[in-house]
Design an enzyme around this catalytic site. Sequence first.
Site, PDB file in Angstrom:
ATOM      1  N   ASP A  24      67.803  -2.010  26.982  1.00 40.86           N
ATOM      2  CA  ASP A  24      67.175  -1.775  25.688  1.00 40.86           C
ATOM      3  C   ASP A  24      67.338  -0.314  25.315  1.00 40.86           C
ATOM      4  O   ASP A  24      67.524   0.540  26.187  1.00 40.86           O
ATOM      5  CB  ASP A  24      65.683  -2.138  25.763  1.00 40.86           C
ATOM      6  CG  ASP A  24      65.093  -2.487  24.403  1.00 40.86           C
ATOM      7  OD1 ASP A  24      65.047  -1.597  23.529  1.00 40.86           O
ATOM      8  OD2 ASP A  24      64.684  -3.645  24.219  1.00 40.86           O
ATOM      9  N   ASP A  27      72.659   0.680  23.974  1.00 44.58           N
ATOM     10  CA  ASP A  27      72.905   0.485  22.546  1.00 44.58           C
ATOM     11  C   ASP A  27      73.979  -0.583  22.472  1.00 44.58           C
ATOM     12  O   ASP A  27      75.136  -0.338  22.839  1.00 44.58           O
ATOM     13  CB  ASP A  27      73.384   1.800  21.916  1.00 44.58           C
ATOM     14  CG  ASP A  27      73.788   1.640  20.447  1.00 44.58           C
ATOM     15  OD1 ASP A  27      73.842   0.497  19.945  1.00 44.58           O
ATOM     16  OD2 ASP A  27      74.085   2.667  19.809  1.00 44.58           O
ATOM     17  N   TYR A  81      70.891 -11.512   7.132  1.00 38.64           N
ATOM     18  CA  TYR A  81      70.440 -11.864   8.489  1.00 38.64           C
ATOM     19  C   TYR A  81      70.894 -13.272   8.846  1.00 38.64           C
ATOM     20  O   TYR A  81      71.418 -13.513   9.938  1.00 38.64           O
ATOM     21  CB  TYR A  81      68.920 -11.754   8.567  1.00 38.64           C
ATOM     22  CG  TYR A  81      68.340 -12.172   9.899  1.00 38.64           C
ATOM     23  CD1 TYR A  81      68.478 -11.376  11.026  1.00 38.64           C
ATOM     24  CD2 TYR A  81      67.634 -13.372  10.007  1.00 38.64           C
ATOM     25  CE1 TYR A  81      67.927 -11.762  12.243  1.00 38.64           C
ATOM     26  CE2 TYR A  81      67.073 -13.759  11.215  1.00 38.64           C
ATOM     27  CZ  TYR A  81      67.231 -12.952  12.330  1.00 38.64           C
ATOM     28  OH  TYR A  81      66.691 -13.348  13.539  1.00 38.64           O
ATOM     29  N   LYS A 103      73.420 -14.424  11.938  1.00 40.51           N
ATOM     30  CA  LYS A 103      73.025 -15.378  12.975  1.00 40.51           C
ATOM     31  C   LYS A 103      73.909 -16.618  12.962  1.00 40.51           C
ATOM     32  O   LYS A 103      74.102 -17.261  13.994  1.00 40.51           O
ATOM     33  CB  LYS A 103      71.545 -15.739  12.815  1.00 40.51           C
ATOM     34  CG  LYS A 103      70.612 -14.588  13.185  1.00 40.51           C
ATOM     35  CD  LYS A 103      70.843 -14.110  14.629  1.00 40.51           C
ATOM     36  CE  LYS A 103      69.845 -13.072  15.071  1.00 40.51           C
ATOM     37  NZ  LYS A 103      70.005 -12.701  16.493  1.00 40.51           N
ATOM     38  N   VAL A 162      58.423 -16.779  15.179  1.00 41.41           N
ATOM     39  CA  VAL A 162      57.449 -16.481  16.227  1.00 41.41           C
ATOM     40  C   VAL A 162      56.665 -15.250  15.773  1.00 41.41           C
ATOM     41  O   VAL A 162      57.258 -14.290  15.267  1.00 41.41           O
ATOM     42  CB  VAL A 162      58.159 -16.196  17.571  1.00 41.41           C
ATOM     43  CG1 VAL A 162      57.147 -15.862  18.655  1.00 41.41           C
ATOM     44  CG2 VAL A 162      59.017 -17.395  17.984  1.00 41.41           C
ATOM     45  N   THR A 188      55.860 -12.414  16.606  1.00 42.52           N
ATOM     46  CA  THR A 188      56.106 -11.127  17.252  1.00 42.52           C
ATOM     47  C   THR A 188      56.075 -10.047  16.169  1.00 42.52           C
ATOM     48  O   THR A 188      55.847 -10.339  14.993  1.00 42.52           O
ATOM     49  CB  THR A 188      57.480 -11.117  17.929  1.00 42.52           C
ATOM     50  OG1 THR A 188      58.476 -11.382  16.928  1.00 42.52           O
ATOM     51  CG2 THR A 188      57.575 -12.179  19.017  1.00 42.52           C
TER      52      THR A 188
END
Length: 267
Positions: free
Chosen positions: A39, A65, A161, A165, A196, A198
């Site tokens: 990460d 990265d 986006y 995906k 979700v 998050t």
Amino acid sequence: MTVFDLTGRRALVTGGAQGLGEGMARALAAAGASVVIADLQDSGAQVAAGLPSGGGRHHAFTRLDVTAEPDWERAIATTVDALGGLDILVNNAGIEISGLLTEVDPDDVRRMLEVNVLGTTLGIKHGLRAMRPGGAAGSGGAIVNVSSVAATIAFPGISVYSATKSAVDRLTRVAAMESGKLGYGVRVNCVYPGLVPTAMGAGLANDMATLGLYGSAEEAVGAVVDLTPSGRLGTVEDMADAVVFLASDAARFVNGAGLPVDGGMGM
């Protein structure tokens, strides 16, 4: 031992410092795998330190990265050195920037393409190189890419986006075919998570209200739930368990597939 047991497996999870990635790392470790969290956020080191241990499991953190090829080379080498090999790669790192098509910012498009498409492509590249015969690990394995229900539905405000995906889905299927044709012994699949709650999910709901598509973030969430036959949002555990399945021997004949984990939203 069951077909879901990952004892002795070595995994690398990108974007594992928080959210879905952290949950996936925890689930893999709970199933018996040793895990390296990769990460940009250094807090990934604390996450790695807190993963279930014992039984020969070892965990570590490496800064990554996903858009930088030298970082990938270093992350793979770190994983092989720290864990003694690599059997599972989870390409989870990704970003979402909402916006209406009439107001699209080219810089936002480039950033999503770089992280979601280029980052996943480089992950597949270096994962296959490491796990194929003659590679640094060389014992085959499984790659799980994280796509999104956004790749399968037309939800407003997330056009670019959604496109990135969808690209992850196509990359997955071609990678599985190349791996098979060239005898790499690496299965490549993807999951399509639903919404979700998050930090990313909450941000998306707020964005929908800011863009004027829904009266409030709560209304946007309600619209998602209304579109979901299971009648609720997803949980981190829902997504993480699906990744464990695809990484395990229970999915030994599942290859080049996209697994919806969206409560039926994208059907």
